[in-house]
Design an enzyme around this catalytic site. Sequence first.
Site, short mmCIF file in Angstrom:
data_model
loop_
_atom_site.label_atom_id
_atom_site.label_comp_id
_atom_site.label_asym_id
_atom_site.label_seq_id
_atom_site.Cartn_x
_atom_site.Cartn_y
_atom_site.Cartn_z
N GLY A 35 -2.43 -29.80 17.11
CA GLY A 35 -3.26 -28.61 17.28
C GLY A 35 -2.48 -27.34 16.95
N ALA A 36 -2.98 -26.18 17.45
CA ALA A 36 -2.45 -24.87 17.05
C ALA A 36 -2.44 -24.83 15.52
CB ALA A 36 -1.07 -24.60 17.64
N HIS A 38 -2.84 -24.30 11.55
CA HIS A 38 -2.65 -23.24 10.57
C HIS A 38 -3.02 -23.79 9.21
CE1 HIS A 38 0.97 -25.47 9.65
NE2 HIS A 38 1.46 -25.25 10.86
N HIS A 41 -1.79 -27.26 8.13
CA HIS A 41 -2.56 -28.40 8.64
C HIS A 41 -3.86 -28.58 7.83
CE1 HIS A 41 -0.45 -27.16 12.54
NE2 HIS A 41 0.06 -28.35 12.25
N GLU A 153 5.33 -33.09 4.44
CA GLU A 153 6.76 -33.15 4.08
C GLU A 153 7.56 -32.14 4.89
OE1 GLU A 153 7.02 -32.48 -0.10
OE2 GLU A 153 6.63 -34.59 -0.59
N LYS A 154 6.88 -31.18 5.50
CA LYS A 154 7.56 -30.20 6.37
C LYS A 154 8.46 -30.91 7.38
CE LYS A 154 8.08 -26.60 9.26
NZ LYS A 154 7.92 -27.11 10.58
P1 AMP Z 1 2.32 -30.50 13.94
O1 AMP Z 1 2.57 -29.10 13.47
O2 AMP Z 1 3.49 -31.13 14.60
O3 AMP Z 1 1.05 -30.61 14.71
O4 AMP Z 1 2.14 -31.33 12.62
C1 AMP Z 1 1.00 -32.03 12.23
C2 AMP Z 1 1.16 -32.39 10.77
O5 AMP Z 1 1.13 -31.19 9.99
C3 AMP Z 1 2.48 -33.09 10.45
O6 AMP Z 1 2.25 -34.12 9.51
C4 AMP Z 1 3.30 -31.96 9.86
O7 AMP Z 1 4.30 -32.41 8.98
C5 AMP Z 1 2.24 -31.18 9.13
N1 AMP Z 1 2.65 -29.79 8.87
C6 AMP Z 1 3.20 -28.92 9.75
N2 AMP Z 1 3.51 -27.76 9.15
C7 AMP Z 1 3.13 -27.89 7.84
C8 AMP Z 1 3.20 -27.03 6.70
N3 AMP Z 1 3.72 -25.80 6.75
N4 AMP Z 1 2.73 -27.51 5.51
C9 AMP Z 1 2.20 -28.76 5.43
N5 AMP Z 1 2.12 -29.61 6.48
C10 AMP Z 1 2.58 -29.18 7.67
#
Ligand code: AMP
Length: 286
Positions: A35-36, A38, A41, A153-154
Amino acid sequence: MTREVPVAATVAELRAFVRTRRALGERIGLVPTMGALHVGHLSLIEAARQRADRVVATIFVNPTQFGANEDFSRYPRTFDADRAQLAQVEADLVFAPAVTEMYPAGFVTTVSLAGPASAELEDRFRPTHFAGVATVVAKLLNQAQADVAVFGEKDYQQLLVIRQMARDLDIPTEIYGAPTLREADGLALSSRNVYLSESERARAPSLHQALDAASRAIARGASIDETMTQARSAVTAAGFEIDYIEARDTQTLAPVTDGAVGALRILAAARLGATRLIDNVAVAAT
Ligand code: AMP
């Protein structure tokens, strides 16, 4: 007006949705998140949409992947705004289980990992993190029975850990890695960026700038060791405290030396005040 995205709170509801869509011959895509949300996501939702007929986003702040001194209790929780954003990109279902739905009384099983999970990068600083991630992702993949699941890939080491886990446990879902979305100044989008003060936010792009410069230097033939030393100095000069900045084999995350064959990735984690940022870049093939 955009349609509201239906919410499933239980595994049974998630499975009923998937069963119905599958019976119609549709492919299911899964995008696990905490969640949260952006734009990064949302780009994963779009990537899933290109590979499946229906996209299920999951929102679950997984307690088991946070260490005792980490930010579980203050991690941003913005469910209504998340759901509105998911409606904009036309996600088909949000799976948002309670902690007790994922970990009912008596839950005891944890996935045990080696390989990319023991590369001495994130695992060195967050020793219980990947066991928590791999266990919850194994559960989500089994619960959803999706055709494809999209991860960023982040979190590059996490992506490799999940790929390895899915392969080793014969989970048939394809694991797709999507590129990192960034702010215009290069800072990787992250739910944790909201923790940054104004002055920290101004310095935060230095991390990506240093990785990018290092990537270009190594691609031009510069020494890996010297380039890493320079990158660490630049990031320290911007006010970060570095956990690691390392060039590694892009597939195995094994350490690399000059003259190594195969593609490289530069991975970093560094703290700006109380906020820990991670990032990584590929080194262009020469
Ligand atoms: P999370 O931020 O931990 O909820 O991550 C959920 C998914 O979003 C994971 O697969 C992260 O790798 C991906 N994610 C987080 N930040 C980015 C970003 N800036 N660009 C692309 N994918 C992202």
